[in-house]
Design an enzyme around this catalytic site. Structure first.
Site, PDB file in Angstrom:
ATOM      1  N   ASP A  17       4.411  10.720  -4.032  1.00 29.62           N
ATOM      2  CA  ASP A  17       4.070  10.703  -2.596  1.00 29.62           C
ATOM      3  C   ASP A  17       4.406  12.053  -1.956  1.00 29.62           C
ATOM      4  OD1 ASP A  17       3.207   9.664  -0.185  1.00 29.62           O
ATOM      5  OD2 ASP A  17       4.289   7.778  -0.415  1.00 29.62           O
ATOM      6  N   TRP A  19      -1.453  14.559  -2.741  1.00 29.57           N
ATOM      7  CA  TRP A  19      -1.527  15.944  -2.252  1.00 29.57           C
ATOM      8  C   TRP A  19      -2.594  16.132  -1.167  1.00 29.57           C
ATOM      9  CZ3 TRP A  19      -2.531  20.360  -6.397  1.00 29.57           C
ATOM     10  CH2 TRP A  19      -2.674  21.580  -5.749  1.00 29.57           C
ATOM     11  N   PRO A  20      -3.888  15.796  -1.434  1.00 27.41           N
ATOM     12  CA  PRO A  20      -4.877  16.075  -0.391  1.00 27.41           C
ATOM     13  C   PRO A  20      -4.646  15.306   0.907  1.00 27.41           C
ATOM     14  CG  PRO A  20      -5.903  15.004  -2.298  1.00 27.41           C
ATOM     15  CD  PRO A  20      -4.501  15.296  -2.674  1.00 27.41           C
ATOM     16  N   LEU A  21      -4.156  14.081   0.792  1.00 27.09           N
ATOM     17  CA  LEU A  21      -3.908  13.285   2.007  1.00 27.09           C
ATOM     18  C   LEU A  21      -2.991  14.042   2.964  1.00 27.09           C
ATOM     19  CD1 LEU A  21      -2.959   9.527   2.109  1.00 27.09           C
ATOM     20  CD2 LEU A  21      -1.746  11.147   3.491  1.00 27.09           C
ATOM     21  N   ASP A  54      -3.418   4.962   4.141  1.00 26.24           N
ATOM     22  CA  ASP A  54      -3.076   3.773   3.349  1.00 26.24           C
ATOM     23  C   ASP A  54      -4.033   2.629   3.667  1.00 26.24           C
ATOM     24  OD1 ASP A  54      -0.935   5.329   2.713  1.00 26.24           O
ATOM     25  OD2 ASP A  54       0.591   3.967   3.485  1.00 26.24           O
TER      26      ASP A  54
HETATM   27  C1  GLA Z   1       2.967   6.188   1.763  1.00 25.93           C
HETATM   28  C2  GLA Z   1       1.903   5.987   0.699  1.00 25.93           C
HETATM   29  C3  GLA Z   1       1.759   4.523   0.380  1.00 25.93           C
HETATM   30  C4  GLA Z   1       3.092   3.961  -0.087  1.00 25.93           C
HETATM   31  C5  GLA Z   1       4.162   4.226   0.953  1.00 25.93           C
HETATM   32  C6  GLA Z   1       5.544   3.886   0.446  1.00 25.93           C
HETATM   33  O1  GLA Z   1       2.579   5.642   2.984  1.00 25.93           O
HETATM   34  O2  GLA Z   1       0.672   6.538   1.115  1.00 25.93           O
HETATM   35  O3  GLA Z   1       0.768   4.308  -0.601  1.00 25.93           O
HETATM   36  O4  GLA Z   1       3.433   4.532  -1.314  1.00 25.93           O
HETATM   37  O5  GLA Z   1       4.182   5.609   1.342  1.00 25.93           O
HETATM   38  O6  GLA Z   1       6.551   4.169   1.356  1.00 25.93           O
END
Ligand code: GLA
Length: 430
Positions: A159, A192-194, A219
């Site tokens: 993450d 990474w890209p997010l 998400d």
């Molecule tokens: C981020 C990620 C999710 C999940 C949560 C966990 O929001 O994008 O997919 O892994 O963290 O805290």
């Protein structure tokens, strides 16, 4: 043009833009189960022992995956997300699992998962802390990669919370190298890209060289509006992200939420069909111990999984929209094409769509074989370009078909289709 030059052009049109991470993994989109959307950061094992993040949850999920046909259908990775570790590293600076919730530790859990013929995924973060506030890997990439390898972990979801955005790329690349240096093949799932999009357009060549799949967008939630927002984002950025996908590296639109609470059955079919068209990892986040038979049947639908796992490994595009329909198409091996027609109108009843209006239908040439997969399996037999096939699509549902040309002028048509429709990437207005 000489034959050789012509071949080169065709090969370059068919292959993704960059080299994939060379760890031999994710040659097809990853299939498995990931705890996050359904179980989140539930660490309350005293009052909710059945659903808290604990070794029991993954063991039970693995048991069900073997017993109930999931493994046989192709779902292989059982993945831990956030909230597994203890808040402190051990005396040697290593991450350790929360001792109360994982009394056997991760190595034992990996052994158990492997004894079932499945693989274990784990979660960490490129920055100071994970998104839920557990220890991050910044400053510990080698140590954490080695710890995961020592535990026989098979996948790492990495993450991007609590990280200086300017150092994000460096961090993801360094962890990729650290994983590689362990000598254990560990599938590397990045975000990474997010985390980079708010700053600048990510470098997908570098991302593909570094990661086996990568999250681009928010998400997923257990709702139709969430699924729609992911599809809209993907279509809006398809010219940038689709060429990056191929064997070894995939765009990841996040988990399948099929079998939970928020999607109607039609919407679940839409998620399954479109995730297959997008060559997405199929990581379910649901409770396999308690799932309704229709959702199970959909998630285990062999014809849809075959589209997802197609050996050519090309991600599909949205090729047309209008009249509250969207058409998404994915080129498949053996000259076939998958066509998904999504009815975006959330009112009224089923609406008819003339499949001949799908841009890819021209692949049919003079004759083709058509199979409908969703909402019902139906062999539609030999059709021609002139056939008028009306498929009925429920509100927020999707009709999914495959088209196999049987005409001798296939090659000309195939080229015309993929250069005309996809390289120009203009949306047809329906
Ligand atoms: C981020 C990620 C999710 C999940 C949560 C966990 O929001 O994008 O997919 O892994 O963290 O805290």
């Amino acid at each position: 043009m000489s034959r050789a030059a012509c071949l080169l052009v065709i090969i370059s049109l068919m292959s993704p833009a960059a080299e994939a991470l060379d760890n031999g993994l994710a040659l097809k989109p990853t299939m498995g189960w990931l705890h996050w959307e359904r179980f989140m950061c539930n660490i309350d094992c005293d009052t909710d022992p059945n659903n808290c993040i604990s070794e029991r949850l993954y063991m039970q999920m693995a048991d069900v995956m073997v017993k109930e046909g999931w493994k046989e259908a192709g779902y292989e990775y059982v993945c831990i997300d956030d909230c597994w570790p203890s808040h402190q590293r051990d005396a040697q600076g290593r991450l350790q699992a929360d001792p109360k919730r994982f009394p056997g530790g991760i190595k034992k859990l990996a052994d158990y998962i492997h004894s079932k013929g499945l693989k274990l995924g784990i979660y960490a973060d490129v920055g100071d802390k994970t998104c839920a506030g557990y220890p991050g890997s910044l400053g510990y990439y080698e140590k954490d990669a080695q710890t995961f390898a020592d535990w026989d972990v098979d996948l790492l979801k990495f993450d991007g919370c609590f990280m200086n955005r300017a150092l994000l790329g460096e961090g993801y690349i360094n962890m990729s190298k650290a994983l590689n240096n362990t000598g254990r093949p560990i599938l590397y799932s990045c975000e990474w890209p997010l985390y980079e999009w708010p700053l600048k357009q990510p470098n997908y060549t570098a991302i593909r060289e570094t990661c086996n799949h990568w999250r681009n967008f928010d998400d997923v939630f257990d709702s139709w509006s969430s699924i729609k927002s992911i599809l809209d984002w993907t279509a809006a950025h398809q010219d940038i992200i689709v060429p990056a996908a191929g064997p070894g590296g995939w765009n990841d639109p996040d988990m399948l939420v099929i079998g939970n609470f928020g999607l109607s059955h039609d919407q679940q079919e839409s998620q399954m069909a479109l995730w297959a068209i997008m060559a997405s990892p199929l990581l379910m986040s649901n409770d396999l111990r308690d799932i309704c038979p229709r959702s199970k049947e959909l998630l285990q639908n062999k014809r849809i999984i075959d589209i997802s796992q197609d050996s050519m490994g090309k991600q599909g595009y949205r090729t047309a929209k209008g009249n509250d329909f969207e058409v998404w198409e994915r080129p498949l091996s053996k000259n076939r094409l998958a066509i998904a027609v999504l009815n975006k109108l959330e009112t009224g009843g089923p609406r008819g769509f003339n499949i001949g209006a799908a841009p890819g239908w021209k692949i049919c040439g003079s004759q083709c074989n058509v199979t409908q997969i969703l909402p019902q399996y139906k062999e539609m037999g030999v059709q021609t370009q002139q056939s008028k096939i009306i498929v009925s699509v429920n509100p927020s549902g999707t009709a999914l078909l495959t088209v196999t040309p049987i005409s001798s002028d296939f090659r000309r048509l195939h080229k015309l289709n993929w250069q005309g429709t996809f390289v120009r990437r203009k949306h047809t207005i329906l």
